[in-house]
Design a protein around this motif. Structure first.
Motif, mmCIF file in Angstrom:
data_model
loop_
_atom_site.group_PDB
_atom_site.id
_atom_site.type_symbol
_atom_site.label_atom_id
_atom_site.label_comp_id
_atom_site.label_asym_id
_atom_site.label_seq_id
_atom_site.Cartn_x
_atom_site.Cartn_y
_atom_site.Cartn_z
ATOM 1 N N ASN A 1 0.786 -1.237 0.000
ATOM 2 C CA ASN A 1 0.000 0.000 0.000
ATOM 3 C C ASN A 1 0.822 1.294 0.000
ATOM 4 N N SER A 2 2.137 1.199 0.158
ATOM 5 C CA SER A 2 2.972 2.413 0.067
ATOM 6 C C SER A 2 4.440 2.032 -0.055
ATOM 7 N N GLY A 3 5.237 3.012 -0.398
ATOM 8 C CA GLY A 3 6.679 2.799 -0.461
ATOM 9 C C GLY A 3 7.260 2.559 0.923
ATOM 10 N N THR A 4 6.702 3.240 1.910
ATOM 11 C CA THR A 4 7.172 3.054 3.287
ATOM 12 C C THR A 4 6.914 1.617 3.733
ATOM 13 N N SER A 5 5.706 1.104 3.415
ATOM 14 C CA SER A 5 5.392 -0.290 3.757
ATOM 15 C C SER A 5 6.350 -1.233 3.032
ATOM 16 N N ALA A 6 6.708 -0.889 1.801
ATOM 17 C CA ALA A 6 7.622 -1.744 1.038
ATOM 18 C C ALA A 6 8.944 -1.900 1.792
ATOM 19 N N ILE A 7 9.493 -0.790 2.271
ATOM 20 C CA ILE A 7 10.779 -0.855 2.991
ATOM 21 C C ILE A 7 10.600 -1.608 4.314
ATOM 22 N N PHE A 8 9.512 -1.286 5.007
ATOM 23 C CA PHE A 8 9.239 -1.926 6.294
ATOM 24 C C PHE A 8 9.111 -3.447 6.141
ATOM 25 N N THR B 1 17.622 12.151 2.787
ATOM 26 C CA THR B 1 16.608 11.341 2.102
ATOM 27 C C THR B 1 15.243 11.724 2.638
ATOM 28 N N MET B 2 14.215 11.211 1.983
ATOM 29 C CA MET B 2 12.869 11.379 2.499
ATOM 30 C C MET B 2 12.783 10.567 3.794
ATOM 31 N N ILE B 3 12.120 11.115 4.787
ATOM 32 C CA ILE B 3 12.118 10.536 6.131
ATOM 33 C C ILE B 3 11.662 9.072 6.168
ATOM 34 N N PRO C 1 20.724 1.889 0.478
ATOM 35 C CA PRO C 1 21.083 2.971 -0.438
ATOM 36 C C PRO C 1 19.809 3.543 -1.063
ATOM 37 N N VAL C 2 19.725 4.855 -1.103
ATOM 38 C CA VAL C 2 18.565 5.518 -1.718
ATOM 39 C C VAL C 2 19.018 6.116 -3.046
ATOM 40 N N HIS C 3 18.393 5.722 -4.129
ATOM 41 C CA HIS C 3 18.751 6.273 -5.445
ATOM 42 C C HIS C 3 18.053 7.621 -5.579
ATOM 43 N N GLU D 1 17.548 -1.762 -1.485
ATOM 44 C CA GLU D 1 17.547 -0.531 -2.286
ATOM 45 C C GLU D 1 16.251 0.243 -2.055
ATOM 46 N N ASP D 2 16.382 1.512 -1.740
ATOM 47 C CA ASP D 2 15.205 2.389 -1.744
ATOM 48 C C ASP D 2 15.171 3.033 -3.127
ATOM 49 N N ALA D 3 14.358 2.409 -3.989
ATOM 50 C CA ALA D 3 14.256 2.879 -5.378
ATOM 51 C C ALA D 3 12.952 3.637 -5.594
ATOM 52 N N ALA D 4 12.441 4.238 -4.512
ATOM 53 C CA ALA D 4 11.154 4.935 -4.565
ATOM 54 C C ALA D 4 11.136 6.043 -5.624
ATOM 55 N N GLU D 5 12.342 6.581 -5.933
ATOM 56 C CA GLU D 5 12.414 7.701 -6.876
ATOM 57 C C GLU D 5 13.100 7.279 -8.168
ATOM 58 N N ALA D 6 13.229 5.969 -8.392
ATOM 59 C CA ALA D 6 14.135 5.538 -9.458
ATOM 60 C C ALA D 6 13.561 4.452 -10.367
ATOM 61 N N PHE E 1 9.956 0.174 -4.007
ATOM 62 C CA PHE E 1 9.433 1.246 -4.862
ATOM 63 C C PHE E 1 8.224 1.903 -4.220
ATOM 64 N N SER E 2 8.017 3.161 -4.557
ATOM 65 C CA SER E 2 6.802 3.876 -4.161
ATOM 66 C C SER E 2 6.023 4.214 -5.426
ATOM 67 N N PHE E 3 4.699 4.163 -5.322
ATOM 68 C CA PHE E 3 3.833 4.620 -6.419
ATOM 69 C C PHE E 3 2.970 5.783 -5.958
ATOM 70 N N ASN F 1 3.292 11.527 -6.882
ATOM 71 C CA ASN F 1 4.320 12.320 -7.576
ATOM 72 C C ASN F 1 5.475 11.459 -8.097
ATOM 73 N N LYS F 2 5.408 10.161 -7.913
ATOM 74 C CA LYS F 2 6.505 9.305 -8.370
ATOM 75 C C LYS F 2 6.384 9.059 -9.886
ATOM 76 N N ILE F 3 7.457 8.566 -10.489
ATOM 77 C CA ILE F 3 7.487 8.479 -11.957
ATOM 78 C C ILE F 3 6.383 7.550 -12.470
ATOM 79 N N GLU G 1 -1.576 5.930 -4.323
ATOM 80 C CA GLU G 1 -0.780 5.486 -3.185
ATOM 81 C C GLU G 1 -0.389 4.057 -3.521
ATOM 82 N N GLY G 2 0.763 3.626 -3.062
ATOM 83 C CA GLY G 2 1.138 2.242 -3.324
ATOM 84 C C GLY G 2 2.641 2.056 -3.309
ATOM 85 N N GLY G 3 3.044 0.801 -3.387
ATOM 86 C CA GLY G 3 4.469 0.491 -3.405
ATOM 87 C C GLY G 3 4.675 -0.938 -3.849
HETATM 88 C C1 LIG Z 1 8.388 8.660 -1.682
HETATM 89 C C2 LIG Z 1 9.519 8.031 -0.962
HETATM 90 C C3 LIG Z 1 9.323 7.036 0.003
HETATM 91 C C4 LIG Z 1 7.989 6.695 0.568
HETATM 92 O O1 LIG Z 1 7.032 6.276 -0.295
HETATM 93 P P1 LIG Z 1 5.477 6.404 0.102
HETATM 94 O O2 LIG Z 1 4.794 5.670 -0.984
HETATM 95 O O3 LIG Z 1 5.141 7.852 0.149
HETATM 96 O O4 LIG Z 1 5.309 5.731 1.427
HETATM 97 C C5 LIG Z 1 10.441 6.408 0.527
HETATM 98 N N1 LIG Z 1 11.676 6.753 0.157
HETATM 99 C C6 LIG Z 1 11.913 7.722 -0.737
HETATM 100 C C7 LIG Z 1 13.323 8.037 -1.116
HETATM 101 C C8 LIG Z 1 10.835 8.409 -1.310
HETATM 102 O O5 LIG Z 1 11.078 9.394 -2.171
#
Ligand SMILES: *Cc1c(COP(=O)(O)O)cnc(C)c1O
Length: 392
Positions: free
Chosen positions: A53-60, A80-82, A125-127, A151-156, A175-177, A180-182, A187-189
């Motif tokens: 459901n989110s990029g944060t959940s993906a990392i978690f 990086t983004m928090i 590593p965050v791209h 890899e935090d590829a949320a922006e990549a 990944f984050s969806f 504003n992501k590419i 919302e999603g990941g």
């Molecule tokens: C957007 C982003 C996230 C979080 O993704 P969400 O889908 O908003 O939870 C994590 N890491 C980075 C680097 C991001 O830019």
């Protein structure tokens, strides 16, 4: 107002969402989430993708599946983004911050080793802004100390390190969806991996730790972090537009570089990397004034991230000089894949006007875009961009 970013909904997304509605496929068990996962894994070049459901959940979930728990430490870039740090905290573990490089804005591999302790379990590593990190150096360190690479590829989405897609290099890719992501689903990941056991474990953590077969028997505590079917449907439309959405980001960046390199610094695009320019980030000591100037002209901008070690939950008195410098001097310009040439010209003209009018002659720190001499871009840039990727 020209916004920093906007999602782009076209016939493709509408077609998929309408289809889901007409076929009553709104349950995440309808098959559409799986279809999206398969299509996404194919794009990244991994065997599996787990949609959440989110990029944060993906990392978690990735960290959970790797066994990260209370008392563990995880290396995270300070700039990086928090969410990168909070996902570690949600596991009960401690994020340990490392300063970033002043030329790529990514985690500095040379500063990682001194932060590794007996408690360290993983490196994230965050791209950043679409530019892949120095993965060979990071992998070598991880192997030497027996650490996982997440890899935090949320922006990549679509970025490449030496021809390999971001999200397929580490043990897992996240990944984050977000809108504003590419590539977005609102919302999603998703988590990408080639490891079947890990993928199975992540699927269970995602949904109440339901076993693969049978029901209502839960060996561990899971979560509900599922992606919805309608989000997956929207995402299937976005994946049809994969090349367009990514190439537009790159084209926007190329035009900005061409017209603005005289005035501002941008992070270098490392040779052999494909930077997908999620947001076009610039570095200038006139940042605050420039933001104000652009705002008056109806152009929305945003500052770069606030360093993790300056955030109230992670307050530290240590020094992260590069990260702190970037926090003061970076901002991004409108970067949507759907940004029109006309709107982009307005932005370019306004930035030029600011610098010309103010007669600032020491425009930027380095005077030129920081590209090592003689470098040409070789690894599969999109065909239409091949000729002038670096020759602008
Ligand atoms: C957007 C982003 C996230 C979080 O993704 P969400 O889908 O908003 O939870 C994590 N890491 C980075 C680097 C991001 O830019």
């Amino acid at each position: 107002m020209i916004h920093v970013c906007e999602p782009s909904t076209t016939k493709a997304e509408i077609k998929w969402v309408n289809k889901a509605l007409k076929e009553n496929k709104i349950s995440s068990a309808s098959g559409l989430v799986e279809k999206f996962e398969q299509a996404f894994a194919k794009r990244i070049g991994t065997k599996y993708a787990v949609a959440v459901n989110s990029g944060t959940s993906a990392i978690f979930i990735a960290l959970k599946a790797l066994g990260i728990k209370e008392g563990d430490e995880v290396i995270v870039p300070d700039f990086t983004m928090i969410a990168t740090a909070t996902a570690v905290s949600h596991c009960g573990a401690t994020p340990v911050f490392v300063d970033v490089e002043d030329d790529t804005f990514n985690i500095d591999p040379d500063l990682i080793e001194e932060k590794i302790t007996t408690k360290t379990k993983a490196i994230i590593p965050v791209h950043l802004y679409g530019q892949p990190c120095k993965m060979d150096e990071i992998r070598a360190l991880a192997d030497r100390y027996g650490l996982f690479v997440v890899e935090d590829a949320a922006e990549a989405h679509g970025a490449e390190y030496r021809g390999i897609r971001a999200g397929s290099i580490g043990d897992v890719g996240c990944f984050s969806f977000y809108a504003n992501k590419i590539i977005t689903t609102g919302e999603g990941g998703a988590i990408t991996t080639n490891n079947k056991e890990l993928a199975d474990e992540m699927r269970m953590i995602r949904a109440f730790y339901f076993p693969k077969a049978g029901h209502f028997w839960h060996k561990k505590i899971g979560y509900n972090m599922r992606m919805s079917s309608l989000e997956a449907a929207y995402g299937l439309g976005q994946l049809e537009r994969w090349n367009e959405l990514i190439n537009n980001r790159i084209k926007n960046a190329q035009r900005y570089i061409k017209h603005l390199k005289k005035y501002v610094d941008i992070p270098i695009s490392v040779p052999n990397n494909k930077n997908v320019f999620w947001m076009f980030i610039i570095h200038t000591k006139y940042r605050d004034e420039l933001m104000e100037f652009l705002e008056k002209k109806g152009i929305e901008t945003r500052t770069g991230f606030t360093p993790c070690h300056l955030q109230p939950p992670y307050k530290e008195n240590k020094e992260y000089p590069v990260s702190e410098d970037l926090a003061k001097k970076t901002m991004y310009l409108p970067s949507a894949s759907s940004l029109t040439k006309k709107d982009q010209n307005k932005v370019i003209d306004a930035v030029k006007e600011y610098f010309e009018k103010n007669k600032i002659d020491d425009y930027n720190l380095h005077g030129e875009i920081r590209l090592p001499a003689g470098i040409t871009y070789t690894l599969n840039p999109p065909q239409d961009l091949q000729t002038d990727y670096y020759n602008i």
